[in-house]
Design an enzyme around this catalytic site. Structure first.
Site, PDB file in Angstrom:
ATOM      1  N   GLY A 232       0.920  -1.155   0.052  1.00  0.00           N
ATOM      2  CA  GLY A 232      -0.166   0.085  -0.019  1.00  0.00           C
ATOM      3  C   GLY A 232       0.893   1.161  -0.091  1.00  0.00           C
ATOM      4  O   GLY A 232       1.952   1.235  -0.424  1.00  0.00           O
ATOM      5  N   SER A 233       0.211   2.401   0.487  1.00  0.00           N
ATOM      6  CA  SER A 233       0.959   3.605   0.640  1.00  0.00           C
ATOM      7  C   SER A 233       2.149   3.582   1.655  1.00  0.00           C
ATOM      8  O   SER A 233       2.039   2.859   2.620  1.00  0.00           O
ATOM      9  CB  SER A 233      -0.157   4.634   0.762  1.00  0.00           C
ATOM     10  OG  SER A 233      -0.412   4.556   2.210  1.00  0.00           O
ATOM     11  N   GLY A 237       2.176   2.054   5.504  1.00  0.00           N
ATOM     12  CA  GLY A 237       3.586   1.111   5.910  1.00  0.00           C
ATOM     13  C   GLY A 237       4.235   1.607   7.062  1.00  0.00           C
ATOM     14  O   GLY A 237       4.613   0.720   7.899  1.00  0.00           O
ATOM     15  N   GLU A 254       5.664  -3.498   1.117  1.00  0.00           N
ATOM     16  CA  GLU A 254       5.705  -3.039  -0.327  1.00  0.00           C
ATOM     17  C   GLU A 254       4.867  -1.865  -0.644  1.00  0.00           C
ATOM     18  O   GLU A 254       3.653  -1.811  -0.598  1.00  0.00           O
ATOM     19  CB  GLU A 254       5.175  -4.141  -1.052  1.00  0.00           C
ATOM     20  CG  GLU A 254       6.211  -5.380  -1.339  1.00  0.00           C
ATOM     21  CD  GLU A 254       7.415  -5.225  -1.852  1.00  0.00           C
ATOM     22  OE1 GLU A 254       7.590  -4.303  -2.439  1.00  0.00           O
ATOM     23  OE2 GLU A 254       8.021  -6.294  -2.063  1.00  0.00           O
ATOM     24  N   CYS A 288       2.361   0.672  -8.590  1.00  0.00           N
ATOM     25  CA  CYS A 288       3.455   1.187  -7.657  1.00  0.00           C
ATOM     26  C   CYS A 288       4.633   1.224  -8.438  1.00  0.00           C
ATOM     27  O   CYS A 288       5.452   2.166  -8.079  1.00  0.00           O
ATOM     28  CB  CYS A 288       3.850   0.117  -6.517  1.00  0.00           C
ATOM     29  SG  CYS A 288       3.960  -1.631  -6.823  1.00  0.00           S
TER      30      CYS A 288
END
Length: 503
Positions: A232-233, A237, A254, A288
Site C-alpha cells: 500500500g502507501s 506502511g 511493499e 506502484c
C-alpha cells in the site's frame, strides 16, 4: 463475458455477493456490483485462531508435498484465467489484457513455488571444534497475514501465498475494501485445489478477512500472526511497520514508488518511447511501479517529448473490458481529485500540462476516466517528491548523467528506476553502487512490470520488503543454527576453558 457469467465461472453465489453491508462498485461506470459481508472482530479473531491450528498441522507435511498443493492451484488458475482476469478488470478497472497478465503472474509464481518446495536449502558450516558439525535450518513461522491494495487485487496475494504455503505456513488475507470480490474468488479457487489435494491439507489453511481499516489493524496487532506482508502507501506502511515492530513481529512492506526513467543521448528513442508510454499510462498510472518522472537529455528532448505528446492525444481510453482500449478508469473520485490537485500544484510551479482532463463523462457519469497528463517542468523545479497514484508524467531536461541520477534518487521512495542508453559505461554506472538507489534498476526497459524470478521490492520509504522470486522465501521462515557434537569430549568455542573437575 457478462458479470453473471464471471461470477458463475468463479463459483461466487448470490449469498456471497449480495448478503452484506460492504458495497462494491465497479470503476468502469460507478455502478454497484455487489454487497459483501464484513467480518466482525470476533469472527476475525476466530479466523486467526483457525489459522494457528492449520499451521500446526501443515508444518508437518513434507515441503515437496506442500508444493503439490500449489501445483494444483496453478492448474486451476490456468482454467479460470479468463474469468478471473475479467473480474480483475471489472472490480479494479485495469484493462482486460492487464487483468489476464495479473492472473498469469499468479500462475508463474505457482510454478516457481513448486520448484522452491524442493529447494528450502540450509547450510553445513565448518565448526572450529573437533568432531562437531554445524548446520543451518529454515523452519516455518506460523500464520502469515497479507494486506493487499486495490491495484493488484490478486497477484500480491499469490506472490505471498504460494511461497508461504510451500514454506509450511498458513495465510490470512485482508484485501482492499475496494476489491473484495477477487479475494473471495481466489479463496474459492484455493478451496478447489485443497479438495483435489487430499486429507493432509488442513481446513483454514487460507482464509479471507473482509473489512475496512479496522479489520487489517486487528490482524496487524495480533501476536498470533508473526509475519505481516503489507502492500500500500508509504503512510500506511509506517503505521503497519511500527505496530508490528512494537510486538516484535516481522513485516514485509511493499509501499509507494516515485519511479523515474533517464533517457540518455545514445538511447534508442523508439524503445524508450514505448517503455515510457506503458509505464506512465498503463493501469491508468495506478501501479506502484508506474513511471512518474523522466529525465531526458537535452540532445534528444525535442525529438522524444513531442512524440509522447502526440501519443497522449491519441491513446484509446474507455471500458477496460474492450480489448481495443489501452487506458481504463481511475479507481474512484478520490483518485481523480488527488490527480487534479497535483496538476494544479504543478501549474502553479510553472509546469506546462498536456492532458489531465476528465473524459467520457456523458457515457460514464460515475466513472472517472481521465486523459493521461504530461507535465513539462520548467525553471527552478528540478524534481517532484510526492507520488500521485494517477497517470501524471513529469518531464525534466538534463545535461549531465551524474546530475540526472542524483535527481532521480532525490526522493523519499526507492522502488523502480530505468535508463535507456546504448552506452555500456552509462549502463554500468546506473547499476553501480553510485547509480540508482532503487530496489529495481532496469536498462533499456521501463520501470513497470517485473518477472517472477527476481525478488520484487524497493528501498527507503518503499519499505525494504522483497516478494516473489530469488530468496524471498526466507521472509516466511525462521533461521535455526544447530551444532552437533559426536565426540566424547565437550570442547567450548573460542578455546574457552571451564574445567569444574570431577565430582
Amino acid at each position: 463475458m457478462n458479470i453473471d457469467e464471471i461470477f458463475s465461472q468463479l463459483g461466487l453465489n448470490d449469498a456471497q455477493i449480495n448478503s452484506g453491508t460492504l458495497q462494491v462498485f465497479s470503476p468502469i461506470d460507478g455502478a454497484q456490483i455487489a454487497s459483501v459481508k464484513i467480518d466482525s472482530s470476533a469472527e476475525i479473531e476466530q479466523k486467526i485462531d483457525n489459522s494457528v491450528m492449520a499451521f500446526k498441522q501443515w508444518r508437518n507435511v513434507p515441503a515437496p508435498r506442500r508444493g503439490e498443493l500449489i501445483r494444483l492451484l496453478g492448474n486451476i488458475l490456468r482454467d479460470k484465467k479468463q474469468a478471473l482476469g475479467s473480474l480483475v478488470s471489472l472490480e479494479c478497472g485495469k484493462i482486460y489484457q492487464e487483468g489476464l497478465g495479473e492472473v498469469q503472474e499468479m500462475i508463474d509464481i505457482c510454478d516457481f513455488a513448486v520448484g522452491q518446495a524442493r529447494q528450502l536449502y540450509g547450510l553445513t558450516i565448518a565448526s572450529e571444534r573437533p568432531s562437531h558439525k554445524m548446520r543451518e535450518y529454515w523452519q516455518p513461522m506460523g500464520p502469515i497475514g497479507i494486506i493487499s491494495a486495490f491495484n493488484f487485487p490478486v497477484a500480491v496475494w499469490s506472490w505471498n501465498t504460494a511461497l508461504a504455503v510451500v514454506c509450511g505456513n498458513s495465510v490470512i488475507w485482508k484485501p482492499s475494501e475496494k476489491t473484495p470480490l477477487t479475494a473471495l474468488a481466489c479463496q474459492k479457487i484455493f478451496d478447489q485445489a485443497m479438495a483435489e489435494f487430499g486429507e493432509d491439507a488442513p481446513a483454514n489453511l487460507s482464509q479471507v478477512i473482509v473489512g475496512e481499516r479496522e479489520a487489517g489493524a486487528q490482524m496487524v496487532n495480533s501476536k498470533k500472526v508473526p509475519v505481516i506482508s503489507a502492500t500500500g502507501s508509504s503512510a500506511m506502511g509506517k503505521i503497519v511497520g511500527t505496530q508490528v515492530a512494537e510486538r516484535f513481529g516481522r513485516s514485509l512492506l511493499e509501499l509507494g514508488g516515485n519511479n523515474a526513467i533517464i533517457v540518455a543521448p545514445s538511447a534508442d528513442l523508439n524503445i524508450a518511447f514505448q517503455g515510457i508510454l506503458f509505464g506512465a499510462v498503463g493501469t491508468c498510472g495506478q501501479r506502484c511501479t508506474s513511471t512518474r518522472r523522466i529525465f531526458v537529455h537535452s540532445d534528444v528532448y525535442d525529438e522524444l517529448v513531442p512524440k509522447l505528446k502526440r501519443a497522449y492525444g491519441q491513446i484509446k481510453i474507455g471500458d477496460p473490458l474492450d480489448e481495443n482500449v489501452l487506458v481504463g478508469p481511475l479507481i474512484d473520485q478520490q483518485a481523480y481529485d488527488n490527480m487534479q490537485s497535483a496538476l494544479q500544484l504543478a501549474s502553479e510551479n510553472g509546469g506546462l500540462i498536456t492532458g489531465g482532463e476528465r473524459t467520457l463523462v456523458q457515457q460514464y457519469r460515475d466513472g472517472y476516466y481521465v486523459k493521461p497528463a504530461l507535465v513539462e517542468m520548467q525553471g527552478s523545479v528540478d524534481n517532484v517528491q510526492l507520488e500521485t497514484f494517477a497517470p501524471i508524467l513529469y518531464v525534466f531536461k538534463y545535461t549531465d548523467l551524474d546530475e540526472a541520477i542524483a535527481r532521480q534518487n532525490d526522493v523519499p521512495q526507492g522502488l523502480s528506476s530505468a535508463i535507456f542508453t546504448r552506452d555500456v559505461l552509462e549502463a554500468e554506472i546506473f547499476t553501480s553502487e553510485s547509480g540508482s538507489d532503487c530496489g529495481i534498476a532496469n536498462v533499456n526497459i521501463g520501470t513497470s512490470g517485473a518477472e517472477i524470478g527476481g525478488a520484487f521490492g524497493g528501498e527507503k520509504e518503499t519499505g525494504g520488503g522483497r516478494e516473489s522470486g530469488s530468496d524471498a522465501w526466507k521472509v516466511y521462515m525462521r533461521r535455526m543454527t544447530s551444532t552437533l557434537n559426536y565426540s566424547k569430549e565437550l570442547p567450548l568455542a573460542q578455546g574457552i576453558k571451564f574445567d569444574f573437575g570431577d565430582l
